[in-house]
Write a protein that holds these residues in place. Structure first.
Motif, PDB file in Angstrom:
ATOM      1  N   ASP A   1       0.851  -1.194   0.000  1.00  0.00           N
ATOM      2  CA  ASP A   1       0.000   0.000   0.000  1.00  0.00           C
ATOM      3  C   ASP A   1       0.888   1.246   0.000  1.00  0.00           C
ATOM      4  O   ASP A   1       2.098   1.156   0.213  1.00  0.00           O
ATOM      5  CB  ASP A   1      -0.947   0.022   1.207  1.00  0.00           C
ATOM      6  CG  ASP A   1      -0.214   0.036   2.529  1.00  0.00           C
ATOM      7  OD1 ASP A   1       0.500   1.015   2.819  1.00  0.00           O
ATOM      8  OD2 ASP A   1      -0.337  -0.950   3.290  1.00  0.00           O
TER       9      ASP A   1
ATOM     10  N   SER B   1      -3.701  -6.134  -4.273  1.00  0.00           N
ATOM     11  CA  SER B   1      -5.084  -5.839  -4.646  1.00  0.00           C
ATOM     12  C   SER B   1      -5.077  -4.956  -5.887  1.00  0.00           C
ATOM     13  O   SER B   1      -4.041  -4.370  -6.250  1.00  0.00           O
ATOM     14  CB  SER B   1      -5.823  -5.121  -3.501  1.00  0.00           C
ATOM     15  OG  SER B   1      -5.245  -3.850  -3.266  1.00  0.00           O
TER      16      SER B   1
ATOM     17  N   PHE C   1      -6.591  -2.202  -6.010  1.00  0.00           N
ATOM     18  CA  PHE C   1      -6.415  -0.850  -5.476  1.00  0.00           C
ATOM     19  C   PHE C   1      -4.938  -0.522  -5.296  1.00  0.00           C
ATOM     20  O   PHE C   1      -4.468   0.537  -5.725  1.00  0.00           O
ATOM     21  CB  PHE C   1      -7.153  -0.709  -4.139  1.00  0.00           C
ATOM     22  CG  PHE C   1      -6.849   0.573  -3.426  1.00  0.00           C
ATOM     23  CD1 PHE C   1      -7.393   1.778  -3.870  1.00  0.00           C
ATOM     24  CD2 PHE C   1      -5.991   0.595  -2.329  1.00  0.00           C
ATOM     25  CE1 PHE C   1      -7.091   2.976  -3.224  1.00  0.00           C
ATOM     26  CE2 PHE C   1      -5.699   1.780  -1.676  1.00  0.00           C
ATOM     27  CZ  PHE C   1      -6.253   2.978  -2.127  1.00  0.00           C
ATOM     28  N   SER C   2      -4.165  -1.412  -4.654  1.00  0.00           N
ATOM     29  CA  SER C   2      -2.741  -1.139  -4.450  1.00  0.00           C
ATOM     30  C   SER C   2      -2.003  -1.105  -5.778  1.00  0.00           C
ATOM     31  O   SER C   2      -1.033  -0.352  -5.940  1.00  0.00           O
ATOM     32  CB  SER C   2      -2.112  -2.186  -3.511  1.00  0.00           C
ATOM     33  OG  SER C   2      -2.167  -3.468  -4.086  1.00  0.00           O
TER      34      SER C   2
ATOM     35  N   TYR D   1      -3.369 -10.471  -5.316  1.00  0.00           N
ATOM     36  CA  TYR D   1      -4.335 -10.517  -4.226  1.00  0.00           C
ATOM     37  C   TYR D   1      -3.783 -11.297  -3.028  1.00  0.00           C
ATOM     38  O   TYR D   1      -2.606 -11.608  -2.956  1.00  0.00           O
ATOM     39  CB  TYR D   1      -5.664 -11.095  -4.714  1.00  0.00           C
ATOM     40  CG  TYR D   1      -6.162 -10.379  -5.947  1.00  0.00           C
ATOM     41  CD1 TYR D   1      -6.701  -9.093  -5.858  1.00  0.00           C
ATOM     42  CD2 TYR D   1      -6.053 -10.954  -7.220  1.00  0.00           C
ATOM     43  CE1 TYR D   1      -7.140  -8.406  -6.994  1.00  0.00           C
ATOM     44  CE2 TYR D   1      -6.484 -10.291  -8.363  1.00  0.00           C
ATOM     45  CZ  TYR D   1      -7.029  -9.014  -8.237  1.00  0.00           C
ATOM     46  OH  TYR D   1      -7.431  -8.338  -9.353  1.00  0.00           O
TER      47      TYR D   1
ATOM     48  N   PHE E   1      -5.532  -4.151   1.480  1.00  0.00           N
ATOM     49  CA  PHE E   1      -6.363  -5.310   1.135  1.00  0.00           C
ATOM     50  C   PHE E   1      -7.622  -5.330   2.008  1.00  0.00           C
ATOM     51  O   PHE E   1      -8.663  -4.859   1.601  1.00  0.00           O
ATOM     52  CB  PHE E   1      -5.572  -6.613   1.284  1.00  0.00           C
ATOM     53  CG  PHE E   1      -6.333  -7.840   0.841  1.00  0.00           C
ATOM     54  CD1 PHE E   1      -6.643  -8.035  -0.493  1.00  0.00           C
ATOM     55  CD2 PHE E   1      -6.765  -8.778   1.766  1.00  0.00           C
ATOM     56  CE1 PHE E   1      -7.370  -9.146  -0.909  1.00  0.00           C
ATOM     57  CE2 PHE E   1      -7.479  -9.902   1.360  1.00  0.00           C
ATOM     58  CZ  PHE E   1      -7.789 -10.077   0.026  1.00  0.00           C
TER      59      PHE E   1
ATOM     60  N   GLU F   1     -13.385  -3.335  -2.693  1.00  0.00           N
ATOM     61  CA  GLU F   1     -12.974  -4.347  -3.674  1.00  0.00           C
ATOM     62  C   GLU F   1     -13.092  -5.751  -3.083  1.00  0.00           C
ATOM     63  O   GLU F   1     -13.539  -6.690  -3.754  1.00  0.00           O
ATOM     64  CB  GLU F   1     -11.536  -4.062  -4.095  1.00  0.00           C
ATOM     65  CG  GLU F   1     -10.904  -5.099  -4.991  1.00  0.00           C
ATOM     66  CD  GLU F   1      -9.419  -4.835  -5.176  1.00  0.00           C
ATOM     67  OE1 GLU F   1      -8.700  -5.768  -5.591  1.00  0.00           O
ATOM     68  OE2 GLU F   1      -8.964  -3.696  -4.893  1.00  0.00           O
TER      69      GLU F   1
ATOM     70  N   ALA G   1      -8.961  -0.564  -0.417  1.00  0.00           N
ATOM     71  CA  ALA G   1      -9.269  -1.839  -1.064  1.00  0.00           C
ATOM     72  C   ALA G   1     -10.470  -2.542  -0.458  1.00  0.00           C
ATOM     73  O   ALA G   1     -10.897  -3.573  -0.968  1.00  0.00           O
ATOM     74  CB  ALA G   1      -8.045  -2.760  -0.984  1.00  0.00           C
TER      75      ALA G   1
END
Length: 917
Positions: free
Chosen positions: A88, A125, A127-128, A145, A266, A290, A287
């Protein structure tokens, strides 16, 4: 590092596990990007290049902020593919909170920019992944993931947790749960605000349970806010750290779980919650949306009223709770470690297909590594040493047996253990092994283990401490066996890191256990012995790959101890028997005195040897006018002032009672020859050398009935009396009949020579002839260095089954402390539980001790200072333990009465005590 090795050893072969050593530093977040840190980064790349990898994976590039960790951050000219993991960018997004100093900011920015150096970046993830691409403007990244552990996916475990009573949540009732850290971004105070806005019935009936390692400052902030909102104090519960099983239980029985973070890379705890069939509410940032793809379960991380509404609705509307749980559970099929592994392998495979890597020689690797370091201002000697250590060694032509003789090298007082060390080393240096070389070593806590020069003089070994530290320094390698033969208890405590370093590099560490008397019989040890011994034992269990004992009895005792404390990893246990060498001793032929019978006791005068028991038995016989003679050969020991005074002032001293305080080997041999029988009256022993010596001289033995004496006696002429009973010993003496005089050439040969003893030892440690292997009943991925936690009393309620026996063994007699009298008590735990003086409670509540109270003039039992004897580790059922209790001398001599009994601190005294008048 050792725990990491143990964790992966189940699926990575020993020969494929390597370690490297960095040059010490304090961490980049403290000292900045120093020359030593720069050197370590290049050194690690060099070490990795030496292994000739196709792909190197840097799994934690941000390590080393406030510690000495050094991650792999680049290739520095070497030819291999390097990948990373990105978790992250939270410190980057909230830099004013997390990167408030220039050093911290520069450290983080530099580490973040290193992701540009990697051939490919794996993210946890989507997002990251988008964060990394956005911040660094790169495209070489792939989300792999994360996943759930198998325990959380086991429906049977969750089902059991739903229906099984649990003491941790016994008084919780209905509760909502938070699991995680306590730093600012976790936003826990939002939940407190939400409870403030919730209906009064929910504030009253629903508790807020927080699971996580406590950070005092943040906890206090939560407490303060909770109290300011006038919420029920009893409804805020911090559990601290919990086990996986306890966590599953808490998840499964919660009404809901809340994850209010401002940002997550995550969101594992949210996933764990729905795996346990518990609805979860999440913030709509990072995240989390998600991972939990359910809009109805989301709220803005700054909107406490919205969260309060959702909490209220889940608690009051079971259909709504089931609705969001059903939608959320779709995510369970998406995230698994198996899928993560497959995605990772797919990325690696594609990279290898496109790779143009060439086979590189060690010479090129070394030249490249050295070239990358030439611009650094690092001491050349430090650099050369570090490079040598970082270069993986070639397979040695010979395996090595390294025998530790540290204590004997530093201070040889001729103790029993040091005589064993000298004798074994003497034989070891003369052995001709085809595939193993033997080296005697001692340990310097600063520099490590060094080879010892040894020379023979008069058929014995004399050790000489090494002078040239550089040339004698031992660099451990795979297939070395380090035998911790010496009694280096104090030394070992300071050199644990060196011993663990040997284990990390693939060496086997075998620790010798001479006895466990400080654990089972602390009454027979000097003050402080138990503390030192227990510290040594804990460290030995941590770094040892196997234990070898000097008797089967000790091996069984150590095995029982590992079972009792639930030691968390496998341990091989072996034993061998000590030798004896009578070649130097003269054989004395003298006329036996005209007394009825001459009985010999050999050993240092100390409480556990049972000299007081023997003297009482003989005093009874002498009072009846009998002429048996008691001969003692042994030095002054500890805590025997009363016994010594009694011997030296005895009316029979010099006649029927003889004491040879400093007998030579020649004099000892003479006394064995003159004796009609040998008495061994010990309460506890690790071996039993006098029985072996008696066998050599064909002398019958009267011995206390302890297991090790049965073991070493073989089929020799030994009769046994009840341990600690002078009356039982007296009966054996009366029944004794002098055997016909035997010729010297007919001597018994059941004892081992030191050569045969060494052969037995080698058969165990090198030949694999182990006695048994301890295997924990519960498998654990986390094996703490100290095993104290496994012996702790975890429940503070009174123990139902408290059956036990207390027997006065000796005393009261004058203690080594002038103002105290001392008594020795034998204890046997007749319950089905292990008892311990260690407890999970910081105040000591629940701990079990053996205590003593004085009976006051009004008939009340009252405490006095220093009236507790702690249990060493655990009190195992159906085993005899010996404790020392001190009582005030003045009060005792004045006619005071005392009662010895068990106490569970903060709960109750157990009663049925032993009265001392």
């Amino acid at each position: 590092a050792q725990k990491a090795k143990e964790l992966v050893s189940g699926f990575i072969a020993e020969e494929n596990i390597y370690f490297w050593e960095s040059v010490p530093h304090n961490g980049e977040g403290i000292e900045g990007y120093s020359e030593h840190i720069k050197f370590n980064e290049r050194l690690l790349a060099y070490h990795v290049a030496c292994l000739n990898p196709d792909i190197a994976w840097s799994v934690s590039p941000f390590e080393g902020n406030h510690d000495s960790c050094v991650p792999l951050l680049g290739k520095f000219g070497h030819d291999f593919i390097i990948c990373s993991i990105f978790y992250d960018a939270i410190p980057y997004r909230y830099s004013d909170l997390y990167l408030s100093t220039n050093i911290a900011y520069n450290y983080y920015k530099r580490r973040l920019s290193c992701y540009k150096n990697f051939d490919h970046n794996l993210t946890i993830s989507a997002f990251s992944d988008s964060e990394l691409r956005d911040i660094l403007s790169i495209s070489n990244s792939t989300p792999i993931y994360a996943g759930l552990s198998k325990k959380f996916l086991d429906r049977n475990i969750c089902s059991v947790a739903k229906n099984k009573p649990n003491k941790l949540r016994h008084s919780m009732g209905d509760y909502m749960l938070y699991v995680g850290g306590f730093d600012w971004r976790k936003n826990i105070t939002l939940i407190v605000e939400a409870m403030y806005h919730a209906p009064r019935s929910i504030q009253k009936d629903v508790k807020f349970v927080i699971v996580g390692d406590k950070v005092q400052g943040n906890i206090q902030k939560i407490y303060t806010q909770w109290n300011e909102y006038n919420l029920p104090k009893e409804n805020l519960i911090f559990t601290g750290f919990v086990s996986d099983d306890e966590l599953i239980d808490l998840y499964t029985n919660a009404q809901l779980v809340v994850q209010p973070s401002f940002m997550e890379g995550f969101g594992l705890s949210a996933l764990e919650a729905i795996a346990c069939d518990t609805p979860v509410l999440i913030s709509n940032k990072g995240a989390l949306p998600e991972v939990i793809n359910c809009a109805d379960a989301q709220f803005p991380p700054s909107d406490s009223r919205k969260l309060s509404q959702l909490i209220t609705k889940i608690i009051r509307d079971s259909k709504f709770a089931q609705k969001i749980l059903k939608k959320s559970k779709v995510s369970l099929s998406t995230y698994s470690w198996e899928k993560s592994a497959k995605l990772t392998i797919l990325v690696f495979t594609k990279l290898l297909i496109n790779s143009k890597k060439k086979l590189t020689s060690q010479k090129i690797v070394t030249n490249t590594g050295v070239s990358s370091m030439l611009d650094l201002e690092v001491n050349q000697k430090i650099m050369a040493t570090a490079l040598a250590i970082a270069t993986p060694p070639q397979a040695p032509a010979l395996n090595r047996l390294l025998i530790d003789a540290t204590a004997t090298t530093h201070r040889n007082h001729g103790t029993g253990i040091q005589r064993v060390v000298v004798s074994i080393c003497n034989q070891a240096l003369t052995r001709d092994l085809q595939r193993t070389s033997t080296v005697i070593v001692n340990c310097n806590s600063d520099s490590g283990f060094h080879a010892i020069r040894a020379k023979k003089k008069h058929n014995t070994v004399i050790f000489q401490a090494p002078k040239d530290n550089t040339r004698t320094l031992i660099e451990f390698r795979k297939n070395d066996t380090l035998l911790m033969l010496d009694s280096s208890w104090g030394d070992t405590l300071y050199s644990q890191a060196k011993i663990k370093g040997a284990k990390l590099k693939g060496a086997r560490t075998v620790s010798v256990i001479y006895d466990v008397i400080p654990i089972y019989a602390p009454a027979f040890c000097t003050f402080g012995t138990y503390d030192m011994y227990s510290q040594w034992l804990k460290s030995a269990l941590d770094y040892s790959t196997a234990l070898v004992c000097i008797s089967k009895t000790v091996a069984d005792q150590i095995y029982d101890l590992l079972e009792a404390i639930e030691f968390p990893r496998q341990m091989k246990i072996g034993y061998w028997h000590l030798g004896a060498d009578f070649s130097k001793q003269a054989e004395i032929s003298k006329k036996i005195p005209t007394l009825n019978n001459r009985f010999l006791m050999v050993g240092t005068l100390e409480p556990r040897k049972g000299y007081s028991i023997a003297l009482k038995a003989f005093e009874h016989l002498w009072a009846l006018g009998r002429n048996e003679q008691l001969v003692i050969v042994g030095r002054y020991g500890w805590n025997t002032n009363s016994l010594v005074r009694k011997i030296e002032n005895h009316s029979e001293f010099g006649k029927k009672l003889l004491w040879f305080k400093d007998a030579s080997d020649y004099e000892l041999a003479k006394q064995y020859e003159l004796a009609d029988a040998i008495i061994c009256a010990s309460y506890a022993e690790g071996f039993g050398l006098p029985i072996i010596e008696a066998a050599h001289y064909n002398k019958p033995v009267i011995a206390s009935d302890i297991p090790v004496f049965h073991e070493v006696a073989y089929d020799n002429n030994v009769s046994y009396f009840d341990v600690g009973s002078s009356e039982s010993l007296r009966q054996k003496i009366v029944a004794f009949k002098k055997p016909p005089k035997m010729k010297l050439k007919g001597k018994n040969t059941t004892y081992l020579s030191w050569k045969e003893s060494t052969n037995q030892l080698y058969d165990v440690i090198l030949g694999g002839d182990w006695y048994k292997t301890y295997t924990p009943k519960k498998k654990s991925n986390y094996n703490p260095a100290s095993f104290e936690g496994f012996a702790q009393i975890k429940h503070l309620t009174n123990i139902k089954d408290k059956r036990h026996t207390l027997t006065l063994v000796d005393g009261p007699y004058q203690s080594t402390e002038e103002d105290k009298y001392e008594l020795i008590v034998k204890v046997r735990n007749l319950s089905r539980s292990n008892w311990s003086s260690m407890t999970v409670n910081a105040m000591g509540t629940g701990a079990i001790n053996l205590g003593c109270r004085q009976l006051s003039t009004n008939g009340q039992l009252v405490d006095y200072p220093g009236n507790r004897a702690a249990i060493p580790l655990v009190l195992i059922p159906n085993m005899d333990y010996y404790f020392s209790i001190h009582i005030p001398k003045e009060a005792y001599l004045a006619g005071g009465k005392f009662v010895v009994e068990f106490v569970q601190e903060g709960v109750s005294w157990w009663g049925n005590g032993l009265e001392i008048n």
